[in-house]
Write a protein that holds these residues in place. Structure first.
Motif, PDB file in Angstrom:
ATOM      1  N   GLU A 131     -17.232  20.213  -6.841  1.00  0.00           N
ATOM      2  CA  GLU A 131     -18.149  21.306  -6.455  1.00  0.00           C
ATOM      3  C   GLU A 131     -19.610  20.873  -6.510  1.00  0.00           C
ATOM      4  OE1 GLU A 131     -17.713  24.841  -8.738  1.00  0.00           O
ATOM      5  OE2 GLU A 131     -15.701  25.243  -7.986  1.00  0.00           O
ATOM      6  N   PHE A 132     -19.858  19.691  -7.059  1.00  0.00           N
ATOM      7  CA  PHE A 132     -21.248  19.269  -7.260  1.00  0.00           C
ATOM      8  C   PHE A 132     -22.105  19.327  -5.988  1.00  0.00           C
ATOM      9  CE2 PHE A 132     -24.585  16.045  -7.382  1.00  0.00           C
ATOM     10  CZ  PHE A 132     -25.337  16.500  -8.450  1.00  0.00           C
ATOM     11  N   PRO A 133     -21.598  18.830  -4.832  1.00  0.00           N
ATOM     12  CA  PRO A 133     -22.437  18.843  -3.624  1.00  0.00           C
ATOM     13  C   PRO A 133     -22.976  20.233  -3.278  1.00  0.00           C
ATOM     14  CG  PRO A 133     -20.477  17.517  -3.260  1.00  0.00           C
ATOM     15  CD  PRO A 133     -20.294  18.187  -4.591  1.00  0.00           C
ATOM     16  N   LYS A 134     -22.218  21.280  -3.633  1.00  0.00           N
ATOM     17  CA  LYS A 134     -22.675  22.644  -3.329  1.00  0.00           C
ATOM     18  C   LYS A 134     -23.944  23.012  -4.077  1.00  0.00           C
ATOM     19  CE  LYS A 134     -18.130  24.567  -2.989  1.00  0.00           C
ATOM     20  NZ  LYS A 134     -17.304  25.482  -3.730  1.00  0.00           N
ATOM     21  N   LEU A 135     -24.153  22.360  -5.205  1.00  0.00           N
ATOM     22  CA  LEU A 135     -25.337  22.668  -6.022  1.00  0.00           C
ATOM     23  C   LEU A 135     -26.596  21.979  -5.509  1.00  0.00           C
ATOM     24  CD1 LEU A 135     -24.284  22.171  -9.764  1.00  0.00           C
ATOM     25  CD2 LEU A 135     -24.931  24.314  -8.667  1.00  0.00           C
ATOM     26  N   GLU A 136     -26.384  20.961  -4.679  1.00  0.00           N
ATOM     27  CA  GLU A 136     -27.490  20.052  -4.391  1.00  0.00           C
ATOM     28  C   GLU A 136     -28.746  20.699  -3.812  1.00  0.00           C
ATOM     29  OE1 GLU A 136     -27.033  16.167  -2.827  1.00  0.00           O
ATOM     30  OE2 GLU A 136     -24.909  16.139  -3.309  1.00  0.00           O
ATOM     31  N   SER A 137     -28.569  21.590  -2.831  1.00  0.00           N
ATOM     32  CA  SER A 137     -29.772  22.135  -2.191  1.00  0.00           C
ATOM     33  C   SER A 137     -30.582  22.945  -3.200  1.00  0.00           C
ATOM     34  CB  SER A 137     -29.421  22.953  -0.952  1.00  0.00           C
ATOM     35  OG  SER A 137     -28.467  23.912  -1.300  1.00  0.00           O
ATOM     36  N   GLU A 138     -29.875  23.613  -4.114  1.00  0.00           N
ATOM     37  CA  GLU A 138     -30.563  24.370  -5.169  1.00  0.00           C
ATOM     38  C   GLU A 138     -31.342  23.405  -6.095  1.00  0.00           C
ATOM     39  OE1 GLU A 138     -30.854  27.548  -5.414  1.00  0.00           O
ATOM     40  OE2 GLU A 138     -31.827  27.582  -7.395  1.00  0.00           O
ATOM     41  N   LEU A 139     -30.735  22.297  -6.418  1.00  0.00           N
ATOM     42  CA  LEU A 139     -31.385  21.321  -7.296  1.00  0.00           C
ATOM     43  C   LEU A 139     -32.632  20.723  -6.624  1.00  0.00           C
ATOM     44  CD1 LEU A 139     -28.291  19.405  -8.805  1.00  0.00           C
ATOM     45  CD2 LEU A 139     -29.545  21.322  -9.791  1.00  0.00           C
ATOM     46  N   VAL A 140     -32.518  20.484  -5.323  1.00  0.00           N
ATOM     47  CA  VAL A 140     -33.662  19.935  -4.585  1.00  0.00           C
ATOM     48  C   VAL A 140     -34.813  20.943  -4.604  1.00  0.00           C
ATOM     49  CG1 VAL A 140     -34.499  19.201  -2.303  1.00  0.00           C
ATOM     50  CG2 VAL A 140     -32.232  18.477  -3.100  1.00  0.00           C
ATOM     51  N   LYS A 141     -34.473  22.212  -4.344  1.00  0.00           N
ATOM     52  CA  LYS A 141     -35.473  23.277  -4.297  1.00  0.00           C
ATOM     53  C   LYS A 141     -36.232  23.374  -5.619  1.00  0.00           C
ATOM     54  CE  LYS A 141     -33.471  26.727  -1.954  1.00  0.00           C
ATOM     55  NZ  LYS A 141     -32.708  27.982  -2.082  1.00  0.00           N
ATOM     56  N   ARG A 142     -35.524  23.136  -6.708  1.00  0.00           N
ATOM     57  CA  ARG A 142     -36.122  23.286  -8.028  1.00  0.00           C
ATOM     58  C   ARG A 142     -36.804  22.028  -8.551  1.00  0.00           C
ATOM     59  NH1 ARG A 142     -32.326  26.016 -12.285  1.00  0.00           N
ATOM     60  NH2 ARG A 142     -30.803  27.019 -10.930  1.00  0.00           N
ATOM     61  N   ASN A 143     -37.029  21.029  -7.690  1.00  0.00           N
ATOM     62  CA  ASN A 143     -37.657  19.771  -8.129  1.00  0.00           C
ATOM     63  C   ASN A 143     -36.883  19.095  -9.249  1.00  0.00           C
ATOM     64  OD1 ASN A 143     -39.934  19.670  -6.446  1.00  0.00           O
ATOM     65  ND2 ASN A 143     -40.917  21.244  -7.721  1.00  0.00           N
ATOM     66  N   CYS A 144     -35.591  19.024  -9.064  1.00  0.00           N
ATOM     67  CA  CYS A 144     -34.792  18.328 -10.075  1.00  0.00           C
ATOM     68  C   CYS A 144     -34.795  16.826  -9.808  1.00  0.00           C
ATOM     69  CB  CYS A 144     -33.340  18.824 -10.038  1.00  0.00           C
ATOM     70  SG  CYS A 144     -33.157  20.462 -10.746  1.00  0.00           S
ATOM     71  N   ILE A 145     -34.697  16.074 -10.886  1.00  0.00           N
ATOM     72  CA  ILE A 145     -34.504  14.621 -10.790  1.00  0.00           C
ATOM     73  C   ILE A 145     -33.208  14.304 -11.526  1.00  0.00           C
ATOM     74  CG2 ILE A 145     -35.393  12.349 -11.453  1.00  0.00           C
ATOM     75  CD1 ILE A 145     -38.242  13.598 -11.290  1.00  0.00           C
ATOM     76  N   VAL A 146     -32.284  13.655 -10.824  1.00  0.00           N
ATOM     77  CA  VAL A 146     -30.982  13.336 -11.410  1.00  0.00           C
ATOM     78  C   VAL A 146     -31.040  11.994 -12.133  1.00  0.00           C
ATOM     79  CG1 VAL A 146     -28.657  12.559 -10.781  1.00  0.00           C
ATOM     80  CG2 VAL A 146     -29.543  14.667  -9.820  1.00  0.00           C
ATOM     81  N   ILE A 147     -30.509  11.963 -13.345  1.00  0.00           N
ATOM     82  CA  ILE A 147     -30.385  10.687 -14.070  1.00  0.00           C
ATOM     83  C   ILE A 147     -28.903  10.293 -14.069  1.00  0.00           C
ATOM     84  CG2 ILE A 147     -30.889   9.414 -16.200  1.00  0.00           C
ATOM     85  CD1 ILE A 147     -33.364  10.842 -15.038  1.00  0.00           C
ATOM     86  N   PRO A 148     -28.555   9.192 -13.366  1.00  0.00           N
ATOM     87  CA  PRO A 148     -27.150   8.780 -13.334  1.00  0.00           C
ATOM     88  C   PRO A 148     -26.735   8.102 -14.630  1.00  0.00           C
ATOM     89  CG  PRO A 148     -28.483   7.225 -12.096  1.00  0.00           C
ATOM     90  CD  PRO A 148     -29.421   8.307 -12.569  1.00  0.00           C
ATOM     91  N   HIS A 149     -25.448   8.197 -14.945  1.00  0.00           N
ATOM     92  CA  HIS A 149     -24.906   7.459 -16.090  1.00  0.00           C
ATOM     93  C   HIS A 149     -23.496   6.994 -15.742  1.00  0.00           C
ATOM     94  CE1 HIS A 149     -22.683  11.089 -16.873  1.00  0.00           C
ATOM     95  NE2 HIS A 149     -23.747  11.785 -17.250  1.00  0.00           N
ATOM     96  N   GLY A 150     -22.772   6.499 -16.722  1.00  0.00           N
ATOM     97  CA  GLY A 150     -21.479   5.854 -16.467  1.00  0.00           C
ATOM     98  C   GLY A 150     -20.405   6.740 -15.865  1.00  0.00           C
TER      99      GLY A 150
END
Ligand code: AMP
Ligand code: AMP
Length: 338
Positions: A60-79
């Motif tokens: 379901e993660f891709p569905k959240l993406e546009s909301e995260l972009v709108k909110r100026n989120c920065i994703v930190i990847p991990h393992g």
């Protein structure tokens, strides 16, 4: 835009607690994307997790993406990113991502990784190609395996042939089994300061290989125990100071080579050289992890090595947030995002 306008977000797993605590300490808003079983864990840290974004499952993660972009989120990847989201979803993520996604291929493909290490002038265990005579102990590793699952060892050609018949993996690599001690060196390369910092050193606690020595060989005889390498936890280490210089020099060469091989920016941010050190003090690199590794979780309050450089607790998670903060203040945010 000031740093208060940005939210640091990651997936609820692996090193999320460390990453979010570090982001909060640096003054960012924080959010975690979590599946229902993990909600109670993340709810118990309201002091540094501002928001929990629930997904029923990771797809379901891709569905959240546009909301995260709108909110100026920065994703930190991990393992857990590639394991949970898949390689394609990682690469196609639209939310600004700390790190260089082009490194993902070089990390996942064992052949490309080997080229990178060899060109960096670091020692790597001998690799046996199809048809090569197995003339020493080997470890067989499936591609893209995580946490040491799906490996086997063989002492010689005969044992290798027998075990290969029962092996279910299609893609694998056959590597010399190096006798020595495993040591995981965690680093951080800052594209802003152009420096490599040593963050911490640990070893993995792997089942069952790390407990085979508890049963004397004579009692093991007949039990038919096969060693396995599944990681359960991490143990902190301080190495001989004479070895630090070599480890840092290796890390610098790995970064330098990545800038030639991997477009556009090479490797930056946290990474780990997974090594085995032999009795003649040779350091073999068995693998590179081009991101934060879980071994840094021991050092949320800093390590002996970060204490030398910072007058405050500096975890790898916090160091990532510090880099983003510095980049924002220098108007160079694009240099650390993909
Ligand atoms: P490679 O060209 O080394 O990537 O190998 C391609 C595939 O051949 C691997 O994914 C394995 O399925 C198989 N393979 C690799 N090395 C060996 C080996 N030493 N013995 C038998 N099969 C191998
Ligand atoms: P890796 O997935 O490559 O990090 O390997 C997981 C674990 O397998 C390591 O922590 C070691 O215990 C063991 N291992 C991997 N490669 C080798 C090697 N070439 N020689 C000896 N042990 C190895």
């Amino acid at each position: 835009m000031g740093i208060k306008n940005y939210t640091i977000v990651t997936l609820g797993s692996h090193s999320a607690l460390q990453i979010l605590k570090g982001a909060k300490d640096e003054g960012f808003k924080t959010a975690v994307v979590a599946t229902p079983n993990r909600i109670p864990l993340y709810k118990s840290y309201p002091n540094f997790i501002d928001e929990i974004l629930e997904v029923k499952s990771w797809n379901e993660f891709p569905k959240l993406e546009s909301e995260l972009v709108k909110r100026n989120c920065i994703v930190i990847p991990h393992g857990s990113f590639v394991a949970y989201l898949g390689m394609d979803e990682n690469k196609e993520m639209k939310v600004p991502y700390f790190g260089n996604k082009a490194v993902l291929d070089w990390e996942e493909n064992r052949k490309m990784q080997r080229t990178w290490m060899e060109e960096s002038g670091v020692k790597v265990p001998h690799r046996f190609k199809r048809g090569d005579k197995i003339d020493r102990p080997v470890i067989v590793k499936s591609h893209g395996a995580s946490g040491g699952k799906g490996y086997f060892t063989a002492r010689n050609q005969k044992e290798f042939d027998e075990k290969l018949k029962k092996y279910n993996e299609e893609k694998f690599m056959v590597q010399e089994y190096v006798i020595g001690v495993p040591l995981y060196f965690s680093f951080f390369y800052s594209p802003l300061t152009k420096k490599v910092e040593i963050m911490s050193i640990d070893k993995r606690y792997e089942t069952n290989v790390d407990s085979l020595g508890r049963i004397p060989a004579k009692n093991q005889r007949g039990l038919n125990i096969e060693p396995s390498f599944e990681v359960v936890a991490n143990i902190p280490l301080a190495v001989r100071e004479s070895m630090l210089a070599e480890a840092v020099s290796m890390a610098e060469r790995v970064v330098e080579t990545s800038r030639k091989l991997i477009p556009e920016k090479g490797l930056f941010g946290p990474f780990c050289l997974e090594t085995i050190i032999t009795s003649s003090e040779e350091i073999y690199v068995i693998e590179i992890s081009a991101r934060i590794v879980a071994g840094t979780n021991f050092f949320i309050n800093g390590s002996p090595y970060t204490y030398l450089l910072y007058d405050e607790p500096m975890s790898t998670g916090r160091r990532i947030a510090r880099e983003i903060k510095n980049a924002i203040n220098l108007n160079k945010l694009k240099e650390v995002l993909d």
